[in-house]
Scaffold this motif. Structure first.
Motif, PDB file in Angstrom:
ATOM      1  N   GLY A 180      47.206   8.096  10.593  1.00  0.00           N
ATOM      2  CA  GLY A 180      47.011   9.437  11.119  1.00  0.00           C
ATOM      3  C   GLY A 180      45.573   9.904  11.025  1.00  0.00           C
ATOM      4  N   VAL A 181      44.916   9.608   9.900  1.00  0.00           N
ATOM      5  CA  VAL A 181      43.586  10.153   9.643  1.00  0.00           C
ATOM      6  C   VAL A 181      42.501   9.436  10.441  1.00  0.00           C
ATOM      7  N   LEU A 182      42.534   8.104  10.500  1.00  0.00           N
ATOM      8  CA  LEU A 182      41.456   7.375  11.169  1.00  0.00           C
ATOM      9  C   LEU A 182      41.401   7.653  12.680  1.00  0.00           C
ATOM     10  N   PRO A 183      42.526   7.605  13.412  1.00  0.00           N
ATOM     11  CA  PRO A 183      42.444   7.978  14.833  1.00  0.00           C
ATOM     12  C   PRO A 183      42.015   9.434  15.032  1.00  0.00           C
ATOM     13  N   SER A 184      42.456  10.304  14.126  1.00  0.00           N
ATOM     14  CA  SER A 184      42.030  11.706  14.226  1.00  0.00           C
ATOM     15  C   SER A 184      40.523  11.819  14.066  1.00  0.00           C
ATOM     16  N   GLY A 185      39.959  11.021  13.176  1.00  0.00           N
ATOM     17  CA  GLY A 185      38.506  11.027  12.999  1.00  0.00           C
ATOM     18  C   GLY A 185      37.781  10.621  14.268  1.00  0.00           C
ATOM     19  N   VAL A 186      38.305   9.629  14.973  1.00  0.00           N
ATOM     20  CA  VAL A 186      37.698   9.192  16.235  1.00  0.00           C
ATOM     21  C   VAL A 186      37.743  10.325  17.261  1.00  0.00           C
ATOM     22  N   VAL A 187      38.902  10.963  17.390  1.00  0.00           N
ATOM     23  CA  VAL A 187      39.058  12.049  18.375  1.00  0.00           C
ATOM     24  C   VAL A 187      38.184  13.248  18.008  1.00  0.00           C
ATOM     25  N   ILE A 188      38.079  13.544  16.713  1.00  0.00           N
ATOM     26  CA  ILE A 188      37.201  14.630  16.273  1.00  0.00           C
ATOM     27  C   ILE A 188      35.754  14.333  16.672  1.00  0.00           C
ATOM     28  N   GLY A 189      35.334  13.082  16.517  1.00  0.00           N
ATOM     29  CA  GLY A 189      33.982  12.706  16.924  1.00  0.00           C
ATOM     30  C   GLY A 189      33.752  12.920  18.406  1.00  0.00           C
ATOM     31  N   VAL A 190      34.752  12.587  19.217  1.00  0.00           N
ATOM     32  CA  VAL A 190      34.649  12.810  20.666  1.00  0.00           C
ATOM     33  C   VAL A 190      34.487  14.302  20.956  1.00  0.00           C
ATOM     34  N   GLY A 191      35.321  15.124  20.328  1.00  0.00           N
ATOM     35  CA  GLY A 191      35.266  16.566  20.570  1.00  0.00           C
ATOM     36  C   GLY A 191      33.938  17.176  20.169  1.00  0.00           C
ATOM     37  N   ILE A 192      33.431  16.778  19.011  1.00  0.00           N
ATOM     38  CA  ILE A 192      32.144  17.304  18.564  1.00  0.00           C
ATOM     39  C   ILE A 192      31.034  16.926  19.531  1.00  0.00           C
ATOM     40  N   ALA A 193      31.034  15.667  19.990  1.00  0.00           N
ATOM     41  CA  ALA A 193      29.988  15.221  20.920  1.00  0.00           C
ATOM     42  C   ALA A 193      30.053  15.978  22.228  1.00  0.00           C
ATOM     43  N   TRP A 194      31.261  16.172  22.767  1.00  0.00           N
ATOM     44  CA  TRP A 194      31.382  16.931  24.018  1.00  0.00           C
ATOM     45  C   TRP A 194      30.841  18.345  23.850  1.00  0.00           C
ATOM     46  N   ALA A 195      31.198  18.979  22.752  1.00  0.00           N
ATOM     47  CA  ALA A 195      30.739  20.354  22.532  1.00  0.00           C
ATOM     48  C   ALA A 195      29.224  20.423  22.388  1.00  0.00           C
ATOM     49  N   ILE A 196      28.638  19.497  21.616  1.00  0.00           N
ATOM     50  CA  ILE A 196      27.195  19.521  21.383  1.00  0.00           C
ATOM     51  C   ILE A 196      26.420  19.262  22.672  1.00  0.00           C
ATOM     52  N   VAL A 197      26.833  18.237  23.428  1.00  0.00           N
ATOM     53  CA  VAL A 197      26.135  17.910  24.673  1.00  0.00           C
ATOM     54  C   VAL A 197      26.257  19.057  25.672  1.00  0.00           C
ATOM     55  N   ALA A 198      27.449  19.640  25.779  1.00  0.00           N
ATOM     56  CA  ALA A 198      27.641  20.753  26.711  1.00  0.00           C
ATOM     57  C   ALA A 198      26.819  21.965  26.310  1.00  0.00           C
ATOM     58  N   LEU A 199      26.772  22.266  25.013  1.00  0.00           N
ATOM     59  CA  LEU A 199      25.974  23.389  24.537  1.00  0.00           C
ATOM     60  C   LEU A 199      24.498  23.183  24.851  1.00  0.00           C
TER      61      LEU A 199
END
Length: 280
Positions: A180-199
């Motif tokens: 549960g935790v490791l795949p969530s970490g991957v998805v969290i990384g994707v979300g953070i990158a999308w937000a940072i690049v868009a900002l």
């Protein structure tokens, strides 16, 4: 923006984010290897050489720098000029509100990660490095796909999507297993990158070139205040409530902030871009 046309800002910011995250994964391993093979003095010399090489590369970049804007001698004057641009530009104002709301709880993760590893996974704190590696892999993927997403739905929507993905993935951290935790970490990384690049892209595209530095400074201040406060609040809360409750709070608030960004009308974005184009 002085070096690239507007239509290439998304790609450039995405690649920059991916490269940054890639080095965050590779650098600790390379440093540990150098330290084991040659000792700390070699690591220090290599580290110093990278800074010199980076400075030389920046100096050698072939581009024509635009004239500098008249400098204000007072810090508050510089800051207020950037804040004024954000306040007057509807898209930036709404983007700032949504992101600051999410940052008011995202800082919880700084202390939550220790509870997730020790209490949830029953592993030593050193395992945090493994989680950060998985998050880094997700961030690389997010950085490489952010530009394509922005071309389809726009930078504000991608920022909202990044927050939504982050918030949804937080629920996976409640599962006390690596599955549960490791795949969530991957998805969290994707979300953070999308937000940072868009900002980054949104603020660059919608800020007049002569005040971009002031807008960047103002936005950094606006983002730093809630994030710093949330880190302190998260550290205090984890001593008072179950860490899983804190995860749920962080997830829900982030999803609500993303919903706010998704409800911004598309025509408002077009209107703001047209206003800045006319002003230029």
């Amino acid at each position: 923006k002085a070096m690239l046309p507007d239509e290439q800002l998304g790609e450039a910011n995405g690649v920059l984010q991916s490269v940054r995250e890639g080095f965050r994964i590779v650098a600790p391993v390379a440093g540990a290897g150098l330290f084991a093979a040659f000792g700390g003095h070699v690591v220090a010399l290599v580290d110093a050489a990278t800074f010199v090489g980076s400075a030389a590369t920046l100096v050698a970049l072939p581009f024509v720098e635009p004239p500098a804007a008249p400098r204000e001698h007072h810090f508050l004057g510089e800051l207020s000029a950037g804040l004024a641009v954000i306040a007057r530009t509807r898209v930036l104002r709404e983007l700032t509100i949504g992101v600051c709301a999410a940052l008011a709880v995202i800082g919880f993760s700084e202390t939550l990660i220790f509870a997730i590893v020790t209490n949830g996974l029953h592993r030593s704190p050193a395992f945090i490095g493994v989680l950060e590696t998985f998050q880094g892999v997700g961030a690389i993927a997010g950085g490489l796909t952010a530009a394509a997403l922005m071309r389809r739905v726009g930078d504000v929507r991608v920022a909202g999507l990044g927050l939504a993905v982050f918030g949804a993935a937080c629920f996976g951290l409640l599962i006390p297993s690596l599955a549960g935790v490791l795949p969530s970490g991957v998805v969290i990384g994707v979300g953070i990158a999308w937000a940072i690049v868009a900002l980054s892209t949104a603020y660059q595209r919608r800020s007049p070139q002569h005040v971009q530095g002031r807008v960047a400074a103002a936005s950094n201040m606006l983002f730093s205040v809630p994030q710093t406060a949330s880190i302190a609040a998260g550290a205090a809360l984890i001593t008072l409530i179950d860490y899983r409750i804190e995860i749920v709070i962080m997830a829900l608030v982030t999803v609500i902030a993303s919903a706010y960004l998704f409800t911004r009308r598309a025509e408002e974005i077009v209107e703001t871009e047209a206003m800045l184009a006319d002003a230029a």
